[in-house]
Design an enzyme around this catalytic site. Structure first.
Site, PDB file in Angstrom:
ATOM      1  N   ALA A 111       0.831  -1.214   0.000  1.00  0.00           N
ATOM      2  CA  ALA A 111       0.000   0.000   0.000  1.00  0.00           C
ATOM      3  C   ALA A 111       0.870   1.271   0.000  1.00  0.00           C
ATOM      4  CB  ALA A 111      -0.899  -0.009   1.240  1.00  0.00           C
ATOM      5  N   PRO A 112       0.457   2.313  -0.710  1.00  0.00           N
ATOM      6  CA  PRO A 112      -0.816   2.513  -1.412  1.00  0.00           C
ATOM      7  C   PRO A 112      -0.852   1.978  -2.845  1.00  0.00           C
ATOM      8  CG  PRO A 112       0.440   4.535  -1.474  1.00  0.00           C
ATOM      9  CD  PRO A 112       1.271   3.543  -0.694  1.00  0.00           C
ATOM     10  N   GLY A 113       0.184   1.281  -3.281  1.00  0.00           N
ATOM     11  CA  GLY A 113       0.047   0.561  -4.546  1.00  0.00           C
ATOM     12  C   GLY A 113       0.803   1.098  -5.738  1.00  0.00           C
ATOM     13  N   ARG A 138      -4.449   1.928   4.816  1.00  0.00           N
ATOM     14  CA  ARG A 138      -3.648   1.967   3.586  1.00  0.00           C
ATOM     15  C   ARG A 138      -4.158   0.949   2.564  1.00  0.00           C
ATOM     16  NH1 ARG A 138       1.440   4.816   4.078  1.00  0.00           N
ATOM     17  NH2 ARG A 138       2.409   3.401   2.598  1.00  0.00           N
ATOM     18  N   CYS A 229      13.039   3.663   0.802  1.00  0.00           N
ATOM     19  CA  CYS A 229      13.248   5.093   0.538  1.00  0.00           C
ATOM     20  C   CYS A 229      14.033   5.691   1.708  1.00  0.00           C
ATOM     21  CB  CYS A 229      11.928   5.825   0.284  1.00  0.00           C
ATOM     22  SG  CYS A 229      10.723   5.651   1.595  1.00  0.00           S
TER      23      CYS A 229
HETATM   24  C1  LIG Z   1       7.223   1.876   1.997  1.00  0.00           C
HETATM   25  S1  LIG Z   1       5.554   1.546   2.284  1.00  0.00           S
HETATM   26  C2  LIG Z   1       5.105   0.675   0.813  1.00  0.00           C
HETATM   27  C3  LIG Z   1       4.867   1.547  -0.398  1.00  0.00           C
HETATM   28  C4  LIG Z   1       4.354   0.732  -1.569  1.00  0.00           C
HETATM   29  N1  LIG Z   1       5.262  -0.354  -1.905  1.00  0.00           N
HETATM   30  C5  LIG Z   1       4.148   1.570  -2.812  1.00  0.00           C
HETATM   31  O1  LIG Z   1       4.990   1.579  -3.724  1.00  0.00           O
HETATM   32  O2  LIG Z   1       3.102   2.234  -2.903  1.00  0.00           O
HETATM   33  C6  LIG Z   1       5.632   0.245   3.440  1.00  0.00           C
HETATM   34  C7  LIG Z   1       4.322  -0.458   3.729  1.00  0.00           C
HETATM   35  O3  LIG Z   1       4.605  -1.571   4.584  1.00  0.00           O
HETATM   36  C8  LIG Z   1       3.447  -1.838   5.322  1.00  0.00           C
HETATM   37  N2  LIG Z   1       3.849  -2.779   6.399  1.00  0.00           N
HETATM   38  C9  LIG Z   1       4.522  -2.519   7.535  1.00  0.00           C
HETATM   39  N3  LIG Z   1       4.721  -3.656   8.226  1.00  0.00           N
HETATM   40  C10 LIG Z   1       4.179  -4.669   7.494  1.00  0.00           C
HETATM   41  C11 LIG Z   1       4.066  -6.075   7.666  1.00  0.00           C
HETATM   42  N4  LIG Z   1       4.591  -6.683   8.744  1.00  0.00           N
HETATM   43  N5  LIG Z   1       3.439  -6.797   6.711  1.00  0.00           N
HETATM   44  C12 LIG Z   1       2.902  -6.187   5.621  1.00  0.00           C
HETATM   45  N6  LIG Z   1       2.976  -4.857   5.411  1.00  0.00           N
HETATM   46  C13 LIG Z   1       3.617  -4.110   6.321  1.00  0.00           C
HETATM   47  C14 LIG Z   1       2.974  -0.469   5.742  1.00  0.00           C
HETATM   48  O4  LIG Z   1       1.624  -0.494   6.098  1.00  0.00           O
HETATM   49  C15 LIG Z   1       3.257   0.347   4.474  1.00  0.00           C
HETATM   50  O5  LIG Z   1       2.102   0.434   3.681  1.00  0.00           O
END
Ligand SMILES: C[S@@+](CC[C@H](N)C(=O)[O-])C[C@H]1O[C@@H](n2cnc3c(N)ncnc32)[C@H](O)[C@@H]1O
Length: 286
Positions: A111-113, A138, A229
């Site tokens: 998320a957010p995708g 999210r 990031c």
């Molecule tokens: C860097 S963001 C991802 C951004 C996404 N990849 C994008 O390009 O839009 C990291 C995400 O990891 C999720 N997250 C954190 N811990 C997690 C877990 N144990 N399992 C799955 N998702 C997790 C958070 O909710 C957050 O949405």
């Protein structure tokens, strides 16, 4: 500008121009949704409305927005899913993973995708992207972005990616865009400049087992991209080196600046050099 911890770390790691660049404003970038509109047609339509776009040469359908007379998130083309507003380095993480038609792809933290929708676009309605995220709010943004981009080859599941093994699926490709301190995003999130040592250790404590879980569900011969990031080696090279010590190899990433700690193949992106957020990409081979 930066917390005492970050300033000290940056002085150890980077030159002055790189440190200054971390907080300077960046040009917005978009990725054309070639599943919905040919690239040339979108460029033509947006130029007619006064949007000035600059093709990013190291991406397949990414453009910097040099000038726009309105918000790029409020156009009919945006609402129709003709493009996604997405940092170039984030786009590149998906291109580096390089999914092929018909493959099964896992996006562990989706998320957010932004990346899920690009991976599904690259697969061109074939194969499947299984997109996980733990955060309920999210997840809503994830599903609405998938719908807006008109993609039918994505399955979303709200779950802890540490339990990815419970899906009982082996994947051709896995993306772990790991939760991180976001120290590469200060240009849009000033809070990220305040991160402390404890924030970093909280993130690394999750990044390590998430990478383990991703490698466990990867097919033999499969590829996993680890990205963040963050510009801190604690969250990047040091996490990936754990996998290398266990016998996994790194494949070369073409674009970007060399990784730190003499890590060959992985790449870094810096605002001052690439016009992107601070970003890290490593491609691990099983
Ligand atoms: C860097 S963001 C991802 C951004 C996404 N990849 C994008 O390009 O839009 C990291 C995400 O990891 C999720 N997250 C954190 N811990 C997690 C877990 N144990 N399992 C799955 N998702 C997790 C958070 O909710 C957050 O949405």
């Amino acid at each position: 500008m930066f917390s005492g911890f970050l300033q000290k770390r940056y002085d150890e790691l980077f030159d002055e121009a790189t440190i200054k660049g971390l907080s300077k404003p960046l040009l917005q970038a978009i990725r054309v949704n070639t599943q919905k509109i040919p690239e040339r047609e979108l460029v033509r339509r947006l130029s007619k409305k006064g949007v000035s776009l600059l093709k990013i040469p190291w991406l397949s359908c990414g453009y910097f927005v040099k000038k726009a007379p309105f918000s790029m998130g409020a156009t009919p083309e945006y609402l129709l899913g003709h493009y996604f507003i997405q940092d170039p380095a984030s786009q590149y993480a998906c291109e580096a993973l390089g999914p092929k038609k018909g493959e099964m792809v896992l996006d562990m933290a989706a998320a957010p995708g932004g990346k899920t929708t690009y991976l599904a676009q690259i697969l061109k309605e074939s194969g499947a992207v299984v997109s996980l995220d733990i955060n309920k709010d999210r997840m809503k943004a994830l599903t609405s972005n998938i719908e807006r981009m008109g993609l039918s080859n994505v399955v979303t599941i709200r779950m802890n990616a540490l339990d990815a093994g419970s899906l009982g699926i082996k994947f051709d490709r896995v993306l772990l865009d790991a939760p991180c301190t976001g120290t590469g995003t200060v240009h849009k999130n000033p809070e990220a400049a305040k991160k402390k040592a404890s924030d970093v250790s909280n993130c690394t404590a999750l990044q390590k087992p998430l990478l383990e879980a991703g490698l466990t569900v990867l097919k033999k011969g499969g590829t996993l991209v680890y990205s963040t990031c963050s510009v801190l080696p604690e969250e990047n090279e040091q996490i990936v080196s754990g996998a290398l010590k266990r016998g996994f190899g790194l494949k070369n990433i073409e674009h970007g600046a060399p990784a730190l700690n003499d890590m060959k193949g992985a790449k870094r992106f810096y605002p001052s050099v690439h016009g992107t957020q601070g970003f890290f990409v490593a491609k691990i081979q099983r």
